[in-house]
Design an enzyme around this catalytic site. Structure first.
Site, PDB file in Angstrom:
ATOM      1  CB  CYS A 352      -2.189  -0.276 -12.364  1.00  0.00           C
ATOM      2  SG  CYS A 352      -3.454  -0.976 -11.354  1.00  0.00           S
ATOM      3  NE  ARG A 381     -11.732  -0.811  -7.422  1.00  0.00           N
ATOM      4  CZ  ARG A 381     -10.618  -0.769  -6.725  1.00  0.00           C
ATOM      5  NH1 ARG A 381     -10.643  -1.040  -5.450  1.00  0.00           N
ATOM      6  NH2 ARG A 381      -9.486  -0.488  -7.313  1.00  0.00           N
ATOM      7  CD  GLN A 399      -8.029   3.401  -6.503  1.00  0.00           C
ATOM      8  OE1 GLN A 399      -7.575   3.377  -7.643  1.00  0.00           O
ATOM      9  NE2 GLN A 399      -7.989   2.374  -5.692  1.00  0.00           N
ATOM     10  CG  ASP A 401      -4.036   4.272  -8.019  1.00  0.00           C
ATOM     11  OD1 ASP A 401      -3.255   3.751  -7.211  1.00  0.00           O
ATOM     12  OD2 ASP A 401      -4.617   3.641  -8.917  1.00  0.00           O
ATOM     13  CG  HIS A 403       0.562   2.566 -10.473  1.00  0.00           C
ATOM     14  ND1 HIS A 403      -0.538   3.329 -10.797  1.00  0.00           N
ATOM     15  CD2 HIS A 403       0.091   1.417  -9.937  1.00  0.00           C
ATOM     16  CE1 HIS A 403      -1.631   2.645 -10.482  1.00  0.00           C
ATOM     17  NE2 HIS A 403      -1.280   1.497  -9.957  1.00  0.00           N
ATOM     18  CE  LYS A 487      -4.445  -6.162   0.379  1.00  0.00           C
ATOM     19  NZ  LYS A 487      -5.746  -5.941  -0.199  1.00  0.00           N
ATOM     20  CG  HIS A 533      -0.254  -1.490  -7.824  1.00  0.00           C
ATOM     21  ND1 HIS A 533      -1.092  -1.378  -8.902  1.00  0.00           N
ATOM     22  CD2 HIS A 533       0.545  -2.541  -8.086  1.00  0.00           C
ATOM     23  CE1 HIS A 533      -0.816  -2.334  -9.767  1.00  0.00           C
ATOM     24  NE2 HIS A 533       0.165  -3.054  -9.304  1.00  0.00           N
TER      25      HIS A 533
HETATM   26 ZN    ZN Z   1      -2.552  -0.015  -9.331  1.00  0.00          ZN
END
Ligand code: ZN
Ligand code: ZN
Length: 660
Positions: A352, A381, A399, A401, A403, A487, A533
């Site tokens: 992000c 991670r 990911q 991912d 946004h 979330k 996200h």
């Molecule tokens: Zn994010």
């Protein structure tokens, strides 16, 4: 005549005599194992007081199961000390699907030890020992438990237990209040055994029947600290009925058969080389096909849904993560920094902050919103080595991912859009049984979350509305939110009923503030966008792990690394069959020919182990007729299929993402 009291039993007002116990109220029903009095679990022997709210707790409810399993842990500990009187007791909490008890013993338990412990436990259970609660002062407890150093340590900890100790189950034995010891009495009233414990317990060991099992043992440090003594942890399981136990053991066996680490090795998909370190996977060519097919499809679907594909680096100077707020909140989960050229660089644990820089790279107008940035972002991670597990819990992952930058007014529609998008994707991959989880702030620990009460309320409401509208089952998860906003997560049930958390959709009003993101509104004013996200699969690696278990390696044709395997009945038909395969290959189908020296039946066996969706066989009759024979995964066969028809059948199965 004793005085009467008024209590509330399962919502109804009742007048009972003083001294009435929960057993008097519910004892007639054997399935009731404990009671809940004013919200607290107690033994059935507990005497109720005037004004109490009392409810029965049955053996098959979550709380009842917990008490059943924990009581079985007492039986295990009694058995261990019967066999080995020198064994010192650690703690014995219930856990998901079972329980454990820690022991300080000279040498680890062998599988034979565990078997014979089970026999001793069965004898104890059959004796019908009853559990009796006894309050003791700290001083008396220390005298009585003088041979149990770990229990004495817990007495010393009373009331001052750390979060870690509580997490590790130590609070099972001592709480903040008066200490209690539970004695196990035989039918003749003699004392068989006793243990420092808060309780409650089932009334009678007989309730455990023969629906328990000692599973395995493993080393564990006292209070989870490597500086402490190493104990031996024995795991067991207990269920209300033998049938429940059998069903559980069957589920375990089925899960083991499907374990993606095992299937991944058998099918040559991926591996976890020690040289790389814990939680880091490599994909072999066949796993690479699976990964590429997934990624290609997911990338295409994102673009169709209005996402824009971007790219960002794997590392960044630390300031970026301070701006985003991930440092310090998220520091424990990030790899330690590398220092060079006078700055600290972090491996990114999330994408992000970098997407925010793309948003901020030039002025933005409301006309551009929703702006959806998406990438396959590799993040790292720092998962503890104890929790790293195959592909489902890794230290390096990709990911999918995205946004979404939106105006606050666009939030409801955007969240609905994302939710539908995720569910559609999963259905394409063959998962279609879902529920949603709504993770909200822990109002008791507001310091762990950033943002105003009002922001949290608005965000939570928007998410909740979208969930309700989806019509899916919604499970609340209070306290489970990210520090920057609530979330929704999509939980999917797989082929054997296990649930996996996949997508998360998070509402964030904090990072846009931290990064001072702005867009020009229709009236020319500068406004702050909201960001959403969302990672659809969580990570590609994890999703491959989940799919491997869901399908037990028998992927649908569109995902199968090899889609068609040709097996000639004899070498004479190699060329003919290769011709057919070559036609398929030219249409983009992934084919292989088994022209090895193995005999035909062996080739068929190998092929079925490799879980290829279509096996094509050709012999003299097929060749004469310009045909092939299909052999499917279930062993069924279709003979004499004209080549053009065979190609069409395979293409259609791939195109329609059919399972065969
Ligand atoms: Zn994010
Ligand atoms: Zn206990």
């Amino acid at each position: 005549m004793s005085a009467q009291m008024t209590i509330h039993v399962a919502g109804d007002e009742r007048s009972v005599a003083e001294g009435t116990t929960a057993a008097d109220l519910f004892g007639a029903d054997r399935a009731v194992v404990v009671a809940r009095v004013n919200g607290v679990l107690v033994d059935l022997a507990h005497a109720v007081a005037d004004g109490d709210r009392v409810e029965p707790v049955r053996i098959d409810e979550p709380d009842g199961l917990m008490v059943l399993r924990h009581s079985c842990a007492h039986v295990l500990a009694q058995a261990v000390q019967q066999v080995n009187p020198d064994a010192k007791l650690g703690i014995g909490p219930p856990i998901r699907d079972g329980f454990y008890y820690d022991f300080d013993v000279e040498k680890p338990f062998t599988p034979e030890d565990l078997k014979s412990l089970e026999k001793v436990m069965q004898r104890i259970i059959n004796e019908g020992q009853t559990f009796h609660r006894r309050e003791v002062s700290d001083a008396d407890a220390l005298v009585e438990l003088k041979d149990e150093p770990y229990k004495c340590e817990l007495v010393g900890l009373k009331g001052g237990m750390s979060h870690d100790d509580e997490d590790a189950g130590a609070s099972v034995e001592v709480g903040a209040g008066t200490l209690t010891i539970y004695d196990n009495l035989r039918k003749d009233g003699s004392r068989a055994w006793g243990d420092l414990c808060r309780g409650p317990h089932i009334p009678d060991t007989k309730l455990l029947g023969n629906a328990f099992k000692v599973m395995r043992s493993a080393a564990a440090y006292w209070r989870g600290d490597q500086a402490n003594n190493q104990l031996q942890r024995v795991y067991g399981t207990a269920w209300p009925t033998k049938a429940d136990l059998t069903a559980y053991l069957d589920r375990l066996a089925e899960a083991e058969k499907r374990d993606h680490r095992k299937v991944g090795a058998e099918l040559d998909l991926f591996s976890f080389p020690d040289e790389l370190g814990s939680g880091l996977a490599v994909f072999h060519p066949k796993g690479g096909v699976l990964k590429r097919e997934m990624e290609d499809y997911v990338r295409r679907r994102h673009i169709e849904e209005g996402f824009e594909y971007v790219g960002t680096p794997h590392i960044s100077k630390e300031g970026l993560f301070h701006t985003s707020g991930h440092l310090p909140y998220y520091k424990d989960t990030m790899f330690p920094p590398m220092e060079f050229e006078g700055a600290d660089y972090y491996l990114k644990a999330m994408n992000c902050p970098m997407h925010n820089l793309i948003f901020r790279s030039r002025g933005r107008s409301y006309r551009e919103l929703p702006l959806r940035l998406f990438e396959f972002g590799s993040v790292y991670r720092f998962e503890k080595s104890g929790v790293v597990h195959g592909l489902t819990r890794v230290r390096g992952m990709t990911q999918d991912d995205s946004h979404s930058y939106i105006t606050p007014e666009q939030a409801p529609a955007e969240i609905k859009h994302l939710l539908n998008f995720c569910l559609g994707l999963f259905r394409d991959f063959g998962l279609d049984d879902f529920y949603l989880e709504l993770s909200t702030r822990d109002d008791k620990h507001k310091d762990k979350f950033v943002g105003s009460d009002e922001d949290w309320q608005i965000a939570t409401k928007v998410l909740e509305d979208a969930c309700v509208e989806s019509g899916l089952e919604l499970v609340p998860d209070p306290g489970g939110a990210a520090f920057y906003g609530p979330k929704v997560s999509v939980q999917a049930r797989d082929a054997i009923g296990r649930t996996w958390q996949l997508s998360t959709i998070q509402y964030d009003f904090n990072q846009p503030k931290g990064f001072q993101l702005e867009y020009t509104a229709a009236d020319g004013s500068r406004q702050q966008p909201v960001m959403i996200h969302s990672a659809k699969f969580g990570s590609i690696e994890r999703f491959i792990g989940v799919l491997t278990e869901h399908y037990a390696g028998a992927f649908p044709p569109w995902l199968s690394p090899v889609q068609v395997l040709g097996i000639p009945v004899a070498d004479d038909f190699n060329d003919y069959l290769w011709d057919v395969l070559a036609q398929m290959k030219s249409q983009g189908i992934r084919v292989e020919l088994d022209d090895s020296d193995d005999r035909f039946p062996k080739k068929i066996r190998n092929a079925s182990k490799s879980k290829v969706p279509f096996i094509l066989i050709a012999g003299a009759e097929d060749m004469a007729a310009g045909a092939v024979s299909f052999r499917y995964r279930d062993g069924s066969q279709k003979n004499g299929v004209p080549v053009a028809e065979a190609i069409e059948e395979v293409i259609a199965a791939i195109r329609d993402k059919r399972q065969v």
